[in-house]
Design an enzyme around this catalytic site. Sequence first.
Site, PDB file in Angstrom:
ATOM      1  N   ASN A   1       0.806  -1.219   0.000  1.00 29.49           N
ATOM      2  CA  ASN A   1       0.000   0.000   0.000  1.00 29.49           C
ATOM      3  C   ASN A   1       0.843   1.276   0.000  1.00 29.49           C
ATOM      4  O   ASN A   1       0.320   2.365   0.199  1.00 29.49           O
ATOM      5  CB  ASN A   1      -0.983  -0.008   1.170  1.00 29.49           C
ATOM      6  CG  ASN A   1      -0.300  -0.084   2.511  1.00 29.49           C
ATOM      7  OD1 ASN A   1       0.892  -0.357   2.597  1.00 29.49           O
ATOM      8  ND2 ASN A   1      -1.052   0.141   3.575  1.00 29.49           N
ATOM      9  N   CYS A   2       2.134   1.160  -0.242  1.00 30.30           N
ATOM     10  CA  CYS A   2       3.041   2.312  -0.286  1.00 30.30           C
ATOM     11  C   CYS A   2       3.059   2.875  -1.709  1.00 30.30           C
ATOM     12  O   CYS A   2       3.387   2.171  -2.661  1.00 30.30           O
ATOM     13  CB  CYS A   2       4.440   1.869   0.139  1.00 30.30           C
ATOM     14  SG  CYS A   2       5.716   3.122  -0.113  1.00 30.30           S
TER      15      CYS A   2
END
Length: 105
Positions: free
Chosen positions: A8-9
């Site tokens: 999710n970065c």
Amino acid sequence: MKIYGLKNCDTCRKALKQVPGSSLIDIRAEGMPDGLLEAALAQFGAKLVNTRSTTWRGLSEEDRANAPLDLLQAHPALMKRPLIERDGELFLGWDQNTKAALGAG
């Protein structure tokens, strides 16, 4: 080429998109291969710990005083991302130098 980071970065996703044939290894879900974290610490030192992250800000002063290796093993999200491994060579972050070295846009 392997990109170690978090799924999710945003920065990890950008690196994955710009480096053809790479794969993302989510360090929170899959962990890191034996020896890779130690090699990255030896090469990058304290820069490997992201002291601007929300994870860091949530740690107590006592926790922050722990050795970087212990911190990163206990809190994988503290690692500056992405950590990219290409043929035994390590790159940290997704800045102009890393992009140029990897031939990415």
